[in-house]
Motif scaffolding. Structure first.
Motif, PDB file in Angstrom:
ATOM      1  N   ALA A   1       7.603  29.508 -34.217  1.00 54.22           N
ATOM      2  CA  ALA A   1       7.345  28.580 -33.056  1.00 54.22           C
ATOM      3  C   ALA A   1       7.453  27.198 -33.642  1.00 54.22           C
ATOM      4  O   ALA A   1       8.377  26.254 -33.039  1.00 54.22           O
ATOM      5  CB  ALA A   1       6.118  28.554 -32.321  1.00 54.22           C
ATOM      6  N   VAL A   2       6.949  26.982 -34.898  1.00 49.91           N
ATOM      7  CA  VAL A   2       7.002  25.681 -35.352  1.00 49.91           C
ATOM      8  C   VAL A   2       8.455  25.508 -36.163  1.00 49.91           C
ATOM      9  O   VAL A   2       8.945  24.549 -36.065  1.00 49.91           O
ATOM     10  CB  VAL A   2       5.976  25.803 -36.710  1.00 49.91           C
ATOM     11  N   ALA A   3       9.052  26.376 -36.318  1.00 48.82           N
ATOM     12  CA  ALA A   3      10.499  26.560 -36.870  1.00 48.82           C
ATOM     13  C   ALA A   3      11.407  25.842 -35.688  1.00 48.82           C
ATOM     14  O   ALA A   3      12.403  25.316 -36.019  1.00 48.82           O
ATOM     15  CB  ALA A   3      11.084  27.789 -37.690  1.00 48.82           C
ATOM     16  N   ILE A   4      11.182  26.429 -34.576  1.00 46.46           N
ATOM     17  CA  ILE A   4      11.994  25.955 -33.332  1.00 46.46           C
ATOM     18  C   ILE A   4      11.803  24.372 -33.308  1.00 46.46           C
ATOM     19  O   ILE A   4      12.417  23.798 -33.027  1.00 46.46           O
ATOM     20  CB  ILE A   4      11.715  26.741 -32.313  1.00 46.46           C
ATOM     21  N   GLU A   5      10.444  24.001 -33.461  1.00 49.17           N
ATOM     22  CA  GLU A   5      10.198  22.702 -33.269  1.00 49.17           C
ATOM     23  C   GLU A   5      10.840  21.730 -34.409  1.00 49.17           C
ATOM     24  O   GLU A   5      11.553  20.733 -34.191  1.00 49.17           O
ATOM     25  CB  GLU A   5       8.546  22.306 -33.467  1.00 49.17           C
ATOM     26  N   ALA A   6      11.169  22.477 -35.663  1.00 51.12           N
ATOM     27  CA  ALA A   6      11.688  21.738 -36.842  1.00 51.12           C
ATOM     28  C   ALA A   6      13.242  21.748 -36.464  1.00 51.12           C
ATOM     29  O   ALA A   6      13.855  21.115 -37.476  1.00 51.12           O
ATOM     30  CB  ALA A   6      11.425  22.451 -37.979  1.00 51.12           C
TER      31      ALA A   6
ATOM     32  N   TRP B   1      -3.495  28.126 -30.045  1.00 50.89           N
ATOM     33  CA  TRP B   1      -3.162  27.190 -30.732  1.00 50.89           C
ATOM     34  C   TRP B   1      -1.679  27.308 -31.266  1.00 50.89           C
ATOM     35  O   TRP B   1      -1.045  26.220 -31.349  1.00 50.89           O
ATOM     36  CB  TRP B   1      -4.067  27.176 -32.298  1.00 50.89           C
ATOM     37  N   PHE B   2      -1.337  28.454 -31.192  1.00 55.11           N
ATOM     38  CA  PHE B   2       0.107  28.525 -31.528  1.00 55.11           C
ATOM     39  C   PHE B   2       1.050  29.165 -30.341  1.00 55.11           C
ATOM     40  O   PHE B   2       2.406  28.736 -29.927  1.00 55.11           O
ATOM     41  CB  PHE B   2       0.568  29.424 -32.670  1.00 55.11           C
ATOM     42  N   GLY B   3       0.387  29.675 -29.402  1.00 57.08           N
ATOM     43  CA  GLY B   3       1.132  30.327 -28.257  1.00 57.08           C
ATOM     44  C   GLY B   3       1.565  28.870 -27.425  1.00 57.08           C
ATOM     45  O   GLY B   3       2.573  28.850 -26.836  1.00 57.08           O
TER      46      GLY B   3
ATOM     47  N   GLY C   1      -5.378  20.810 -27.134  1.00 60.66           N
ATOM     48  CA  GLY C   1      -4.322  19.777 -27.447  1.00 60.66           C
ATOM     49  C   GLY C   1      -3.098  20.371 -27.197  1.00 60.66           C
ATOM     50  O   GLY C   1      -2.163  19.778 -26.421  1.00 60.66           O
ATOM     51  N   VAL C   2      -2.587  21.689 -27.534  1.00 60.31           N
ATOM     52  CA  VAL C   2      -1.467  22.253 -27.292  1.00 60.31           C
ATOM     53  C   VAL C   2      -1.335  22.524 -25.992  1.00 60.31           C
ATOM     54  O   VAL C   2       0.029  22.323 -25.283  1.00 60.31           O
ATOM     55  CB  VAL C   2      -1.184  23.298 -28.263  1.00 60.31           C
ATOM     56  N   LEU C   3      -2.198  22.801 -25.257  1.00 60.22           N
ATOM     57  CA  LEU C   3      -2.153  23.358 -23.732  1.00 60.22           C
ATOM     58  C   LEU C   3      -1.828  21.852 -22.904  1.00 60.22           C
ATOM     59  O   LEU C   3      -1.057  21.971 -22.002  1.00 60.22           O
ATOM     60  CB  LEU C   3      -3.419  23.953 -23.152  1.00 60.22           C
ATOM     61  N   ALA C   4      -2.535  20.809 -23.419  1.00 62.71           N
ATOM     62  CA  ALA C   4      -2.382  19.629 -22.561  1.00 62.71           C
ATOM     63  C   ALA C   4      -0.899  19.209 -22.658  1.00 62.71           C
ATOM     64  O   ALA C   4      -0.427  18.408 -21.693  1.00 62.71           O
ATOM     65  CB  ALA C   4      -3.473  18.707 -22.967  1.00 62.71           C
ATOM     66  N   LYS C   5      -0.492  19.247 -23.926  1.00 63.61           N
ATOM     67  CA  LYS C   5       0.777  18.814 -24.360  1.00 63.61           C
ATOM     68  C   LYS C   5       1.924  19.672 -23.564  1.00 63.61           C
ATOM     69  O   LYS C   5       2.910  18.934 -22.942  1.00 63.61           O
ATOM     70  CB  LYS C   5       1.327  18.690 -25.506  1.00 63.61           C
ATOM     71  N   SER C   6       1.663  20.946 -23.289  1.00 68.13           N
ATOM     72  CA  SER C   6       2.395  21.571 -22.600  1.00 68.13           C
ATOM     73  C   SER C   6       2.355  21.370 -21.116  1.00 68.13           C
ATOM     74  O   SER C   6       3.479  21.276 -20.665  1.00 68.13           O
ATOM     75  CB  SER C   6       1.970  23.318 -22.707  1.00 68.13           C
TER      76      SER C   6
END
Length: 472
Positions: free
Chosen positions: A336-341, A399-401, A455-460
């Motif tokens: 998931a982080v690699a896709i972000e990168a 947190w990562f999902g 944090g990650v859910l709110a950003k989603s």
């Protein structure tokens, strides 16, 4: 090619796929007659394709509008967003079970925190990290007020310029420096406060300390052979080494390796450094290094046959038995982080998404927050390390999902993202809290009030709403 591109191609009457020869009229004796037939057929085919594409686009647009309406009226998402914002008002500790400020956690909720908390205090909390920067440029996981230091950590850090706090670090991981760089960049983006980069902490500006941190990674956590950064062998993005021993600290049992998570985090941080730098020569340095990390990560860590990232490249030998096939394991969090990168194209994202969905189905996990599949079997792990489907060894981590959901939205997988996010939203409302991770049966585990999950859910949710506004 999108609907617009197909329509443009059809309207231009592409001579490639609609030529008389390809339509079967190339060898006729009656050229004029066949040219006329070909011309009529060409017009018929063009009209047919044109209306087919228009119909397809209309169906697609209708589907997007329906999804947009569903998103904008989703009361569960609205409730989760409200809960996340209320949690941010409580401060910066990582969760009820972690009364410390962690760089890797703060990086994932600082944007929401900037909307709900005093940004002056947020600024002070960011600056505190630099008081504990080591003489070689190394940054710590985090810190805690001295009176709140209650756990038996044998490797604490103190600072003459911040005597009221105690620092700590899980040295097996290599994401502390990159997490703080990203957090600083997000803080600037949300507040416009570029002056933080010129703030002097213990004799150096913040920007110089960020450069110092990258130099540490290149000097102490870097493989010249692969052109990538290194760390101890952990579960995907985790900060617990699989060998046991000191568990969170490098020791005589540590096997050094290279993984996708650390390098994806590094690539994102380098991109942020390029944005924050005002010096053209430094911008060029960060851009070149970013390109190097991206290129080498894809070259050495991406398995193009299996369409997945391999778990580790070992620098001096593996901790696992020779007959153990570690590449059978999927690292969902690091992916998931690699896709972000920006490491994967859309076809590759579709391939890893299909694998993630299948892995969730096979494991019985409650959501795409499943980070490792299959989990490492107990017999290949050191002592006191998590059993299969426990904690970092195959637990379900929002947190990562949530980060995967963000990347699906960003890469035009909106329908899949909305479907896969539902279990994570629903369990927050059901349990009345944001938990650190979940067991395979859906039981909440770890810390409650886990701000990383919030944090990650709110950003989603923010990204879903932005997508819906564009497609309604």
């Amino acid at each position: 090619m999108g609907c617009k591109g197909v329509c443009e191609m059809i309207a231009s009457g592409s001579r490639t796929f609609l030529s008389p020869a390809l339509l079967g009229f190339g060898n006729s004796n009656s050229q004029n007659e066949n040219k006329l037939k070909a011309k009529k057929m060409k017009k018929t085919v063009i009209l047919l394709l044109f209306f087919l594409v228009l119909f397809s686009c209309s169906v697609k647009d209708t589907g997007k509008k329906e999804l947009a309406a569903k998103i904008l009226s989703d009361t569960t998402m609205q409730k989760v967003d409200e809960m996340a914002r209320n949690l941010m008002k409580k401060g910066f500790y990582a969760g009820s079970g972690y009364q410390m400020v962690w760089a890797r956690d703060l990086n994932t909720f600082i944007e929401l925190s900037c909307e709900e908390y005093d940004t002056k205090i947020i600024r002070e909390n960011l600056l505190m990290f630099f008081h504990f920067q080591q003489e070689n440029g190394e940054l710590l996981d985090g810190y805690v007020p001295r009176e709140a230091f209650t756990w038996g950590d044998p490797h604490t850090y103190e600072s003459a310029t911040a005597p009221g706090h105690i620092g700590f670090k899980n040295t097996v991981e290599t994401d502390q420096e990159t997490s703080l760089i990203q957090a600083i960049s997000k803080y600037i983006s949300k507040t416009g406060d570029n002056s933080i980069l010129n703030e002097i902490v213990a004799g150096k500006t913040v920007y110089d300390r960020l450069v110092f941190a990258i130099d540490y990674l290149l000097n102490k956590r870097y493989s010249e052979k692969y052109g990538l950064i290194t760390g101890a062998t952990t579960f995907d993005w985790g900060d617990v080494q699989v060998e046991g021993g000191a568990v969170v600290d490098v020791d005589s049992l540590t096997h050094w390796s290279i993984d996708i998570y650390d390098n994806a985090m590094f690539a994102i941080a380098l991109k942020d450094m390029g944005k924050m730098s005002e010096n053209p020569a430094e911008k060029e340095r960060w851009n070149k290094l970013h390109t190097q990390i991206q290129t080498n990560a894809k070259k050495y860590l991406w398995d193009s046959v299996k369409n997945k990232f391999i778990p580790h490249i070992y620098i001096g030998g593996s901790p696992f038995p020779d007959d153990f096939d570690e590449n059978a394991i999927h690292y969902h969090g690091g992916t998931a982080v690699a896709i972000e990168a920006g490491f994967l194209n859309k076809d590759e994202i579709a391939a890893v998404l299909a694998q993630m969905k299948e892995n969730v189905k096979l494991s019985g996990a409650p959501s795409i927050g499943l980070t490792v599949y299959p989990p490492y079997p107990t017999e290949v792990l050191g002592k006191n390390i998590s059993a299969p489907y426990e904690y970092q060894n195959g637990g379900d981590w929002t947190w990562f999902g949530g980060r995967m959901i963000q990347q699906l939205i960003a890469n035009d997988f909106g329908e899949e993202a909305y479907e896969l996010a539902q279990p994570m939203f629903n369990r927050v409302v059901k349990n009345g809290d944001f938990y650190e991770w979940y067991k395979i049966d859906g039981t909440p585990a770890g810390s409650a009030e886990f701000k990383g999950s919030a944090g990650v859910l709110a950003k989603s949710i923010e990204m879903f709403n932005e997508w819906a506004e564009k497609n309604k």
